[in-house]
Write an enzyme that holds these catalytic residues in place. Structure first.
Site, short mmCIF file in Angstrom:
data_model
loop_
_atom_site.label_atom_id
_atom_site.label_comp_id
_atom_site.label_asym_id
_atom_site.label_seq_id
_atom_site.Cartn_x
_atom_site.Cartn_y
_atom_site.Cartn_z
N HIS A 199 -0.41 -14.26 14.65
CA HIS A 199 -1.27 -13.36 13.87
C HIS A 199 -2.73 -13.82 13.90
O HIS A 199 -3.53 -13.40 13.07
CB HIS A 199 -0.78 -13.29 12.41
CG HIS A 199 -0.77 -14.64 11.75
ND1 HIS A 199 0.33 -15.13 11.09
CD2 HIS A 199 -1.72 -15.61 11.66
CE1 HIS A 199 0.06 -16.34 10.62
NE2 HIS A 199 -1.19 -16.65 10.96
N SER A 200 -3.08 -14.67 14.84
CA SER A 200 -4.37 -15.36 14.82
C SER A 200 -5.59 -14.44 14.88
O SER A 200 -5.75 -13.66 15.82
CB SER A 200 -4.43 -16.34 16.00
OG SER A 200 -5.72 -16.87 16.13
N ASN A 201 -6.46 -14.58 13.88
CA ASN A 201 -7.75 -13.89 13.92
C ASN A 201 -8.63 -14.51 15.00
O ASN A 201 -9.40 -13.82 15.66
CB ASN A 201 -8.46 -14.03 12.57
CG ASN A 201 -7.70 -13.38 11.44
OD1 ASN A 201 -7.28 -12.24 11.55
ND2 ASN A 201 -7.52 -14.12 10.35
N ALA A 203 -7.71 -15.85 17.82
CA ALA A 203 -7.30 -15.38 19.15
C ALA A 203 -7.89 -13.99 19.42
O ALA A 203 -8.49 -13.75 20.47
CB ALA A 203 -5.78 -15.34 19.25
#
Ligand SMILES: *Cc1c(COP(=O)(O)O)cnc(C)c1O
Length: 332
Positions: free
Chosen positions: A76-78, A80
């Site tokens: 769910h990385s912001n 990334a």
């Protein structure tokens, strides 16, 4: 001394300053004077704190003539998502090594990663992600490409520079209001944001603002160690001699709720409360936990009534959508 920061190349990705707004209704509810720094309001791909870091990271990458970015993060990385957006905006290729926790559902950040056509490599073991990034880099080099590896969360000395500059921006905005915040509260993950704010305020000669990191997963002690390390590598990069007292680094780990990436009902309740009172949207992994911490610190009088408090909204707009299934469960 803060001018040293401006010697480093910066690739602009959005417009500054981001808005500083007063949360009038939430202020009244909490009996404090609450301001919100809207770092979730940026023109690049839904914004967030990673944009500030990526501007200096990209500046470094481009000055080294690199043409592919590689980074890692949770599913769910912001970070990334914003690395993919930054790469595309600068015309570079991008690889994302994604690990648990997170949802594989093509929603939220993961959906946006795909829309930007980032090359995604799923790795189940977090401890292998750094090696996988190195392998990708080696492979790219053998094909004549010039890769640049960004550590998770953009937690490098270049990343920290982004929040040194943000300190200056925050100070200017409060100067315009003729107000002085006593507390700055925000979500702490890798600690790069907090390291930048601590260093920035120190470099500006300000020592009466308490910068409070609310840990989103790690124990306070580990956060403090990481922040200390980031401060040290950044002062080295800037070639300045600056002493930070251990007491300057304030981290609370009382609001982790089961760990990084775990979504609990209490946090969904806080998100709902803030959305209802203020029309402000938070996420369940970062800003929701940070706001829960802020409210608890007011309720237990760590933050005194009527204090001027700045909450940094660090972003995460796509996350409620990525986790809508879990959130919906708590809304019934
Ligand atoms: C990454 C992130 C954080 C944590 O920032 P660090 O600099 O890694 O401590 C906080 N909030 C959001 C929304 C983030 O994406």
């Amino acid at each position: 001394m803060i001018w040293r920061v401006f010697d480093f190349p910066r690739y602009t990705l959005t417009f500054y300053p981001t808005p500083l707004e007063k949360a009038s209704r939430l202020s009244k509810e909490l009996n404090i004077e609450l301001y919100i720094k809207r770092d979730d309001v940026m023109t690049l791909a839904l914004g967030g704190n990673k944009v500030r870091k990526l501007e200096f990271i990209l500046g470094d990458a481009l000055s080294k003539n690199c043409n592919v970015l590689i980074t890692r993060g949770a599913l769910h990385s912001n970070h990334a998502r914003l690395t993919a957006a930054a790469a595309r905006k600068a015309g570079l290729d991008v690889y994302l090594v994604l690990t648990p926790p997170g949802s594989h559902e093509l929603q939220g950040n993961l959906l946006l990663d795909k829309l930007m056509d980032a090359k995604i490599v799923f790795v189940n073991d977090q401890d292998k992600a750094d090696d996988v990034m190195e392998e990708i880099a080696r492979d790219l080099r053998s094909k004549g490409k010039r890769p640049y590896i960004i550590p998770g969360g953009g937690a490098s000395a270049y990343g920290v520079l982004g929040y040194i500059v943000a300190s200056l921006e925050i100070l200017q905005q409060f100067y315009n209001l003729k107000k002085k915040p006593k507390y700055i509260v925000h979500a702490t993950g890798t600690g790069a944001t907090q390291a930048g704010l601590i260093l920035g305020m120190k470099l500006l000669g300000i020592d009466d603002i308490k910068i409070i990191g609310i840990s989103v997963g790690r124990k306070a002690r580990e956060c403090k160690e990481r922040i200390t390390k980031l401060i040290n590598i950044t002062t080295k990069l800037l070639d300045i001699d600056l002493k930070i007292k251990p007491g300057d680094i304030i981290v609370f780990d009382d609001y982790i709720f089961g760990g990084y990436g775990i979504i609990v009902e209490e946090i969904v309740e806080i998100i709902k409360y803030v959305a209802k009172v203020e029309g402000l949207i938070l996420d369940p992994i970062y800003t929701g936990k940070a706001m829960y911490g802020l409210i608890d610190l007011v309720n237990n009088n760590y933050i005194e009534k009527e204090s001027i408090v700045l909450f940094i909204h660090t972003g995460g707009t796509p996350i409620p959508f990525q986790y809508s299934t879990i959130i919906k469960k708590y809304l019934q």
